[in-house]
Each structure stands twice: as C-alpha cells, then as structure tokens.
Design an enzyme around this catalytic site. Structure first.
Site, PDB file in Angstrom:
ATOM      1  CB  CYS A  90      -0.943  -0.005   1.191  1.00 20.70           C
ATOM      2  SG  CYS A  90      -1.935  -1.500   1.228  1.00 20.70           S
ATOM      3  CG  HIS A 381      -6.565   1.280   0.479  1.00 21.27           C
ATOM      4  ND1 HIS A 381      -5.513   1.945  -0.108  1.00 21.27           N
ATOM      5  CD2 HIS A 381      -6.012   0.255   1.182  1.00 21.27           C
ATOM      6  CE1 HIS A 381      -4.383   1.332   0.224  1.00 21.27           C
ATOM      7  NE2 HIS A 381      -4.661   0.311   0.996  1.00 21.27           N
ATOM      8  CB  CYS A 411       0.084   1.337   7.567  1.00 22.38           C
ATOM      9  SG  CYS A 411      -1.670   1.214   7.191  1.00 22.38           S
TER      10      CYS A 411
END
Lengths: 426, 303
Positions: A90, A381, A411
């Site tokens: 990510c 996301h 994160c």
C-alpha cells in the site's frame, strides 16, 4: 550545491469503484492509462517526453511485468517517455512519488509522473501449485517418457486454481485480523472508530460538494465520484453493523470502519520549479523529505500496520520538527483502528520511550487537521493508487491555504510504513 | 554397545508391515545393546527441495536442523521394528523431540548417522524410550537428536528396576513454556492431505497420518499431522534468526487432527525463542517448544 526541491504540479485519478462494481472488467493497465491520460489532458502534456513514469500495482498479473511502460505506450505521452514498476504494497504510490521527487531533487530528471493502480475485481488467479510443479517438471524433462511421467502425476484436484488471499504470506492472517490485534493492544474503541469513519465520509462528501476534486479527477466508466462514499453515513447506522475482524467482546472492526476492496488508479505530476515555469504551470507544493520504516510483526514484536509510528519520529527528528508543526495530517485510513492506534502510540509515554527511544511522547494532534477532506474509509483504497490520491489532495490543500506544511503517513503490508512531508509552494 | 553398519537406508513401509506382524511376538526384556550406523549419506538436493517446500522456510545451502532427523529416522524404525525390541512399534506416540545443531551443516556434507535406544522407563500410561541419533561429518559430531516415544499399556521391564519414576529428569515433560495468552503470530490452515504430503517426503508412512480409518484403529478420530512436520514448520518461521549452534526442543502435547486450523505463537526469549501451536479456541497446546543454546548434558558422550 544543496539539492533542489521537487514540486508537485498536480494530480489526477479516476473515481474509486467498489470491487466487482463498474470497473469489474477494467484491467490495471486500462485504469492506469486512463489516469495518465486525464493528467496529460489537464496539463497539456500530449506528445511530451517526460523524464519518467514510476508506478505500480500490488495485485499484478505475471503478464503485466512491464505494466507502467505498457500504460505509457498506450497513453498520449510521448512513447519516448521511460517507465518502470514499483511495488511496496500500500506504500507503492507514495514510494513512487518519493523516487521521482528524489531524482528531480538530484537534477537527474526535470519532470516525471508517479502513480499506482489496483484492481481486486480483475485479480490474477494462479494455477494450483502442484499442477505448476508437474508442468515445470514436464518442461524440464529431456525425453518424451520422462515428460509423460511428470504429467502423469497430475491429479484432478490439482486443477483447482489458487485464488489470491488477502493475507500476509508469513502469518496466514488477514490484514484486518492483524489490525484487530493491534486495536485490542491500544484499546481502541468501536465508538472512536465509527466516529472517524463518519467524519471521513462527511468530509469527503463536503469536498466533492465544494468542487475540490474537480481538477483532481477524471470520470471513468460512468463513475464521477468514489462509489464507496456515503454522504448520509451516521453513527447510528454504523452501530448496527456486526464486527468482521477480531473475536468476541473485543471485536470492534466492521465493514464500515475498515476500507473495502476497491478498484482505481491515480497519478501525480512532479517537476522542477524551472520545468513548471517553462510550461506555465503553477506549483502546488514541494516535496520536503520522506522516510520508510519496517517492523517485525512476524516474531510478535510489533503490530503489522504500526511501521508509520516509527517512520514519522525519524522524519521529524531529521527535519527538526515536532508532531504539532503541521497544518494538515494525511493518515491513510486502512482501518479506522490503524489511524487511532498510531495516534495512541504517539501519545503514549511508554511507547515513545521504550520503542522510539524518546524522552517525551510525540503528543497528540489537532484532529481538525486530520484527513480534512476525508480519506480511504470513504474514498476506498485501491492499494497502489492511494499514495497518488493523498499526495495530490494534500498538495492542493496546501496551495489553497497558501502556506503551511503537511504530513503523509501510509501503512503497508509486510509491516512497512511510508511517510513524507510536503510544504506549500512559496 | 555393539555397532552394526547399515549400507542402505531401510525401507520404512516394509518395516512398518513387519512390525505389525511381529509386534505381539516380541515385547518385554531389555533394550538392544546395538548402535546402528549409516555412513556417508549425501543429501539429495531434489529431496531437500521437496522437504523445504512441504515444511516451509527458504531453500538454503545449509540443512534445516530438523532434516537430519529424517535421515536417521529409518534407523530408528529399524531398531523399533526388531522383534527383540521391548516395546511394540505400532501405536508408538512421539512425546518429545530435541534436535541439536552443533554447527551449521552444508548440504554437501556427507553425514554418518548413528542411532541407539536408551532410557527405557515407566510412564504413567505405559513405558517410554529415547531413540538417540547423531550425525557426524568426518568424525565431528555436527548434529544430535533425541526422540522420546511412549508405548501405551507397555511395561518397562527392561528398565533399571521395574518401578522407575514416571519421568527421568523431566525428559517426557519437555520444555516448560507458557504461551497460551500470547496473540497468534500466524494462523496455519492445515489441509486434509498434510499427512500424506509429508509422508511422501519423509517416508514416515505410519498409517495414522495417512487416512482417517487407519487413524481410528489407534484411537484418533481423524488422521493426525506428523509432529516432526509441525516442528519443522515452526522452526522454519524463525530460521532467519537462529544462531549457528542451538537446540530446538519440542513437546508434543495434543495431536493435530487433519484438517485443522492452528495458531502459531512465537516469542523472543533472553537466549532464544519460545513457540507453541495452540488450538484457536484456547483449549490448550498441540506443541510447545524452545530454541536455546545447545546443552551438552542432553546427550551422553558416544559409547
């Protein structure tokens, strides 16, 4: 000679879609190309040779080994624009922006695009591991007999394919299960998580309503807003949901206060101040510095998503800043509990002393400055696309304000965290 | 102790069959005063690759500390299957295993394996015995292993007195670590064919690992995972943090029924690692283990 600062000129993304929604049949390459082409039209870059394009995807087909270069070849950019793929889970989108910004700062590039894309709908499916081993053995075999012997080992149950799992390879636990353990450790409540979620939806909706995203977004396949956005989200509605991660009494994480699987792409235009001026393009913000950290979640030392809690203090120390020296905080909402656990860690004297080696805790932040236009809980996301969304959003916020400084914290799987500082252009 | 050299690793399937046939004929008496030696075994790289694939971990130029056990295991079974061995092989339960790596073993080190039995003592549920193995490279001991087995309902007549204590030096109890309250470091979803897959690599074709019917004969509701597979996989999870010399000691408490989901817990200790495989519902441990600096007293000097 001190390195120059890279400028954030602008950004573009396609609206984020929920998994198996409007983008179900769009491939990563399609979406990344769409995000790039939107950026090209907005800044008049058609046929232009840029320094490079760095982008990536977390879930990637093996055929997409050169995904970003293929997307550039399919875009309106000059085919002479080089490109490469980046993958840091990510953190991919922000890491790509750091790479391009660093090359600009060193004078190796005058302009570049950083981006990311992900689809959980058009996901890669691998052949069964034992079928793969048998096929490879047959391929290695020198004689027809040996080849047939290798193929004879194939059994009907070997035809069942491997579906990618949303779990850490070394722990077999989903990211949500990891986050649930961390939430328990920091005693993050269900109420706080739901409140953060509702705020995210309301703020993203307000940002859309005031036209904030008009020059940050290109409609795609019928979507002109993030599909996951629920402007009427409320604490009462969220309170009715059952937890999906964790167990029993301590389970607080629901489908609402965790980000859903999403499809989408984003891209950010970075350049030197000279290049931007030559092209008559205003600069929104400058890249100041960045830091990446990693934690040992495999051996029980730290929570999977807690690396940003370590990266930020190192970044602050290097830049002589405190946690309170920011006008905007963009903390990626992988899970509401991740944001709240990170904030709790920075407020904890024990954590800051024992884990960070600091004399005093970093302290708390002004929540009014946190994710002021909403974040991933509302927008969704698509893993590698989130960094580009946040960089462009923060750069525009700083440009609107005309001054100030913003902190980005993301994160990532594998126990990693990527963080960066942007400053308004002066 | 007399040394008997074996030139080829015994075939396990045949030994099991022989053991089933002869189990009731022998029994009782003293442990054989025999050490079996299998000289200069060269590791087959393809077999090692298959082992690593099944047990987890990385393919390296060094052997996993659990791998020499695999090479010595046929010798263990040959001792156990002998009709003069005081305990019957079928139904033996693996209670505890200690593997000690005295120094890293290169994959091309030719290993000489030695196995003997010792410490036949009474156990509250029968009798237990240790099968002790060592691996040497050019006369240097590089690895040793101790497997403690329980024969339910058997007598330890051959022990030093018929009423030996239930445990000797706490051997059967195994490492004393308590990890029940730790959060899972990893969740293992163990498929139904895990026993068959490890059997194909290890040669340990004990039927209790292969199918539910055979397992029922020995009192298990379903097939059970190999303890040494569980141990190898747990050790692989910390393999990057292991010193050159260490002892990995595991007590097998409850069998892992197949298929199963188990929680793997691992915690850093002052001088090594503590780990466990726990039932997800908090109902106890399948296995608890430690990694510690090698303790010389675990193995008596070779005789």
């Amino acid at each position: 000679m001190a390195p120059r600062r890279a400028a954030v000129v602008g950004g573009n993304r396609i609206p984020f879609a929920r998994s198996n929604g409007p983008y179900a049949h769009a491939a990563n390459q399609d979406m990344l190309t769409a995000a790039l082409d939107g950026l090209v039209s907005r800044f008049g870059l058609a046929g232009e040779r840029l320094g490079e394009v760095a982008a990536g995807a977390v879930l990637k087909h093996s055929r997409d080994f050169n995904l970003t270069r293929e997307a550039v070849l399919g875009s309106a950019l000059a085919p002479s624009t080089p490109a490469y793929d980046v993958q840091q889970a990510c953190g991919t989108g922000l890491e790509a922006a750091i790479l391009v910004a660093n090359k600009i700062a060193l004078g190796q590039l005058d302009s570049g695009i950083a981006g990311g894309v992900d689809t959980t709908s058009d996901a890669p499916i691998a052949v069964n591991e034992r079928l793969r081993q048998a096929l490879l053995a047959a391929n290695r075999a020198k004689s027809t007999g040996a080849r047939l012997a290798a193929l004879a080992r194939i059994r009907p149950n070997h035809l069942v394919p491997e579906i990618p799992r949303n779990s850490e390879p070394r722990t077999g636990m989903s990211m949500g299960d990891h986050a649930a353990a961390t939430a328990l450790r920091w005693q993050v409540t269900r109420e706080d998580q739901d409140a953060l979620t509702v705020t995210s939806h309301h703020r993203l909706a307000a940002a859309y309503d005031r036209g904030f995203f008009d020059d940050l977004l290109t409609p795609y396949l019928g979507l002109n807003r993030d599909q996951n956005l629920r402007p009427d989200s409320s604490l009462e509605k969220l309170a009715t949901l059952k937890p999906v991660f964790g167990r029993g009494e301590g389970a607080t994480m629901t489908a609402a206060n965790s980000t859903p699987l999403t499809d989408g792409a984003s891209a950010v235009l970075l350049a030197s101040d000279e290049w931007a001026a030559d092209h008559g393009l205003p600069v929104l913000a400058h890249f100041v510095d960045a830091e990446t950290a990693a934690v040992d979640y495999v051996h029980g030392e730290e929570g999977l998503l807690m690396a940003p809690a370590y990266a930020v203090p190192r970044l602050l120390a290097r830049n002589g800043l405190t946690l309170q020296d920011f006008d905007f905080y963009e903390i990626h909402e992988a899970f509401a509990s991740q944001v709240l656990s990170t904030l709790a860690a920075w407020e904890s004297p024990e954590f800051c002393k024992e884990k960070l080696g600091l004399d005093a805790p970093l302290g708390s932040i002004d929540r009014a400055k946190l994710n002021v236009n909403g974040s991933s809980l509302a927008a969704g996301h698509p893993f590698a696309a989130t960094g580009g969304r946040i960089v462009a959003t923060l750069a525009k916020l700083l440009a609107e304000r005309g001054s100030g400084r913003g902190l980005i914290s993301i994160c990532a799987a594998g126990g990693q965290g990527v963080v960066a500082i942007l400053e308004a252009a002066k | 102790m007399q040394t008997q050299t074996v030139t080829e690793a015994p075939r396990l399937g045949k030994l099991y069959l022989q053991a089933v046939v002869t189990a009731r004929l022998g029994g009782g008496g003293a442990l054989p005063d025999t050490e079996l030696v299998l000289p200069d075994q060269v590791v087959d790289p393809g077999h090692l690759a298959a082992y690593v694939r099944v047990c987890g971990g990385s393919r390296r130029d060094r052997l996993p500390a659990t791998y020499p056990h695999l090479l010595a295991f046929p010798l263990q079974v040959r001792l156990l299957a002998d009709r003069k061995f005081p305990l019957p092989l079928p139904g033996l339960v693996h209670l505890r295993n200690v593997c000690t790596q005295h120094r890293p073993i290169a994959t091309d080190d030719p290993l000489t394996l030695r196995v003997h039995a010792e410490r036949l003592v009474a156990h509250p549920k029968g009798a237990q015995v240790d099968l002790v193995a060592t691996a040497e490279v050019s006369g240097e001991r590089v690895w040793s292993g101790r497997s403690t087995y329980l024969a339910r309902g058997s007598d330890a007549h051959g022990a030093h007195g018929a009423t030996a204590p239930a445990t000797v030096d706490g051997v059967a109890a195994g490492p004393a670590v308590e990890l029940a309250d730790d959060p899972a470091a990893a969740v293992w979803r163990i498929p139904a064919d895990a026993g068959r897959r490890y059997a194909a690599v290890s040669g340990d074709v004990n039927p209790i690992h292969l199918n539910a019917l055979a397992a029922r004969v020995f009192g298990f509701p379903r097939a059970i995972a190999h303890g040494m597979w569980c141990k190898a996989r747990a050790l692989a999870a910390v393999e990057a943090r292991l010193p050159d010399a260490f002892a990995v000691d595991v007590a097998f408490r409850k069998p892992v029924l197949l298929p199963s989901t188990v929680h793997h817990v691992v915690r850093r200790a002052a001088d090594g690692w503590d780990f466990a495989l726990l039932r997800p519902n908090g109902e106890g441990a399948h296995l608890v283990g430690t990694v510690r600096p090698p303790a010389d007293e675990v193995l008596p000097a070779p005789r």
